[in-house]
Scaffold this motif. Structure first.
Motif, PDB file in Angstrom:
ATOM      1  N   GLY A 421       0.742  -1.320  -0.114  1.00 50.27           N
ATOM      2  CA  GLY A 421      -0.072  -0.023   0.186  1.00 50.27           C
ATOM      3  C   GLY A 421       0.864   1.223  -0.251  1.00 50.27           C
ATOM      4  O   GLY A 421       0.084   2.385   0.158  1.00 50.27           O
ATOM      5  N   LEU A 422       2.125   1.146  -0.074  1.00 47.86           N
ATOM      6  CA  LEU A 422       3.136   2.470  -0.164  1.00 47.86           C
ATOM      7  C   LEU A 422       3.471   2.870  -1.452  1.00 47.86           C
ATOM      8  O   LEU A 422       3.984   1.954  -2.289  1.00 47.86           O
ATOM      9  N   PRO A 423       3.413   4.081  -1.891  1.00 51.06           N
ATOM     10  CA  PRO A 423       3.860   4.366  -2.987  1.00 51.06           C
ATOM     11  C   PRO A 423       5.435   4.764  -3.350  1.00 51.06           C
ATOM     12  O   PRO A 423       6.185   4.970  -2.641  1.00 51.06           O
ATOM     13  N   TYR A 424       5.874   4.159  -4.606  1.00 50.08           N
ATOM     14  CA  TYR A 424       7.327   4.249  -4.930  1.00 50.08           C
ATOM     15  C   TYR A 424       7.205   4.719  -6.164  1.00 50.08           C
ATOM     16  O   TYR A 424       6.852   4.456  -7.300  1.00 50.08           O
ATOM     17  N   SER A 425       7.596   6.079  -6.120  1.00 49.86           N
ATOM     18  CA  SER A 425       7.521   7.019  -7.048  1.00 49.86           C
ATOM     19  C   SER A 425       8.381   6.984  -8.374  1.00 49.86           C
ATOM     20  O   SER A 425       9.858   6.942  -7.938  1.00 49.86           O
ATOM     21  N   VAL A 426       8.170   7.097  -9.671  1.00 50.90           N
ATOM     22  CA  VAL A 426       9.164   7.199 -10.707  1.00 50.90           C
ATOM     23  C   VAL A 426       9.058   8.487 -11.295  1.00 50.90           C
ATOM     24  O   VAL A 426       8.159   9.095 -11.301  1.00 50.90           O
ATOM     25  N   GLN A 427      10.107   8.757 -12.201  1.00 51.87           N
ATOM     26  CA  GLN A 427      10.240  10.196 -13.013  1.00 51.87           C
ATOM     27  C   GLN A 427      10.095   9.759 -14.271  1.00 51.87           C
ATOM     28  O   GLN A 427      11.027   8.962 -14.694  1.00 51.87           O
ATOM     29  N   ILE A 428       9.280  10.177 -15.214  1.00 48.57           N
ATOM     30  CA  ILE A 428       9.437  10.266 -16.802  1.00 48.57           C
ATOM     31  C   ILE A 428      10.020  11.493 -17.118  1.00 48.57           C
ATOM     32  O   ILE A 428       9.707  12.464 -16.971  1.00 48.57           O
ATOM     33  N   VAL A 429      11.436  11.224 -17.942  1.00 49.59           N
ATOM     34  CA  VAL A 429      12.025  12.755 -18.288  1.00 49.59           C
ATOM     35  C   VAL A 429      12.272  12.758 -19.733  1.00 49.59           C
ATOM     36  O   VAL A 429      12.520  11.711 -20.367  1.00 49.59           O
TER      37      VAL A 429
END
Length: 450
Positions: A421-429
């Protein structure tokens, strides 16, 4: 999804045109969140709502944000209101004019509920503040909300608003988005004017939205973008689209070097799943050596802090004791930084921009990085004082965000794979001015996962 449909979603179904009733309910809820809101502005907000209702009764609308309740980081000037900068109360000042970005949102029909908390003078990646404490993280109780746009990320995660403006000098839009499990969109340097916005680093500062979805973030970005004839850095280019198109098959890069070797196992698993998803969608996945980015963090810091020292020199000379210990320590260290270090950092910036354009974007259309190494730290484990460990924390939190400010590139922070239930965020560059392509891919990924 059209801009009008998005606005209806953001405005909690304003089909009846009753913006005032929606605004009163939003203000009542916001006034219970004193760690997230510095203050609400009921009179101004209700006046904006009534204007929307008058127009609605005539069958008219102000724009794509007609009656939508938003709130923003406390660093954007609005004529007749006080801007506080997250600082000691003696630093607050009454604004004589309205920032370009707020004026554009007003013209589009927003109802501005008030001021959101932030790190002192936008100078902490954790969101902690020696004067005002720390905004609660609604997504991960007890964790820092990220900074410096802490209240913006927290307000969206708490359901108080659907979008909010933030600023990003080394990650200050993307870090709160990652910590709070929302979307954060840092545009290309020069995409959005900074007229009437508190400066931190003239070379690196960007203004952009945090939002509950990619669709809403890109709508807000489309409204605030474009030259205003005042900010000399803002480019006279068409605004990004407010709507999605299905992206063509893209070449998407992932780091295969030691640069991302130290991420949390859960983040590594999230990236593995994202690779598989993108391949299923027909995109090509390319392994890249992004270790060049690992060499840029210090140059970015030298530029940011040298320029921040120039911004604060006069006040620091007469009121150093009015700064929190972490911010004061960083500014005093920056004052002692030799001029040649700044010049060298600017040279590194130019060379790195050329290298990335040739060596990275010669191979891929976009690339993907973690936003954070893993999950945000817990607030009670982070010392706000000027401890040497704080420098390490600042460096680790901005490891994957700060280099992109040095390069001036657009990046979309997207809540990624979840573990327990915990978010692991990514970046689109992407390369400069590629916000449309980035948002199209982000929206495609978001839709498939929904």
């Amino acid at each position: 999804m059209t801009a009008q449909t998005i606005a209806q979603q953001m405005g909690a179904r304003l089909e009846a045109g009753d913006a005032e009733a929606v605004t009163r309910a939003a203000l009542k809820l916001a006034q219970t969140e004193d760690t997230i809101f510095v203050r609400t502005e009921p009179e101004a907000a209700l006046a904006q709502a009534r204007t929307c209702d008058v127009l609605a009764a005539r069958g008219q609308a102000m724009g794509p944000l007609h009656g939508v309740t938003l709130a923003h980081k406390d660093m954007f000037d609005r004529a007749g209101q006080v801007t506080g900068f997250g600082a000691h109360p003696d630093a607050a000042r009454a604004a004589t004019g309205t920032s370009t970005v707020l004026a554009r949102l007003d013209a589009a029909g927003q109802v501005d509920l008030g001021r959101l908390t932030m790190s002192e003078f936008a100078m902490s990646p954790t969101g902690q503040n020696a004067h005002w404490g720390v905004a609660r993280n609604p997504r991960i109780p007890g964790a820092v909300p990220g900074g410096s746009s802490s209240g913006s990320g927290a307000a969206i995660a708490a359901g108080l608003v659907r979008a909010a403006l933030g600023s990003d000098t080394g990650g200050s839009i993307r870090l709160p988005a990652a910590c709070c499990g929302v979307v954060g969109f840092k545009p290309t340097k020069g995409r959005v004017p900074v007229t009437g916005v508190m400066p931190l680093s003239y070379t690196l500062d960007c203004v952009g939205p945090l939002a509950a979805s990619v669709a809403e973030a890109r709508l807000v970005l489309s409204i605030i973008s474009g030259a205003d004839g005042i900010d000399p850095v803002c480019a006279d280019r068409p605004a990004p689209r407010a709507y999605a198109r299905s992206p063509q098959k893209l070449r998407i890069g992932f780091d295969a070097s030691a640069y991302t070797a130290g991420i949390a196992p859960e983040m590594a698993e999230g990236l593995r799943r994202l690779k598989a998803l993108l391949q299923d969608l027909g995109h090509g996945v390319v392994d890249l050596d992004l270790s060049l980015l690992d060499t840029l963090g210090e140059a970015s810091n030298v530029i940011a802090m040298s320029e921040a020292a120039a911004v604060h020199a006069d006040r620091l000379a007469v009121a150093a004791e009015r700064y929190g210990p972490q911010v004061r320590s960083r500014l005093l260290q920056a004052e002692a930084m030799p001029g040649y270090a700044y010049v060298r950092a600017m040279q590194i910036r130019l060379k790195a921009q050329q290298q990335v354009n040739q060596e990275v974007f010669g191979k891929v259309d976009l690339f993907i990085l973690p936003t954070l190494i893993g999950l945000p730290p817990m607030a009670d484990a982070v010392n706000i004082s000027a401890d040497p460990k704080m420098a390490s924390l600042i460096g680790s939190m901005g490891k994957y965000t700060r280099p992109l400010n040095l390069l001036g590139l657009p990046a979309l922070s997207l809540p990624g794979h979840e573990a327990e239930g915990l978010p692991y965020s990514v970046q689109i560059v992407g390369p400069a001015w590629s916000e449309d392509l980035i948002a199209d891919l982000g929206q495609q990924v978001e839709t498939v996962r929904a």
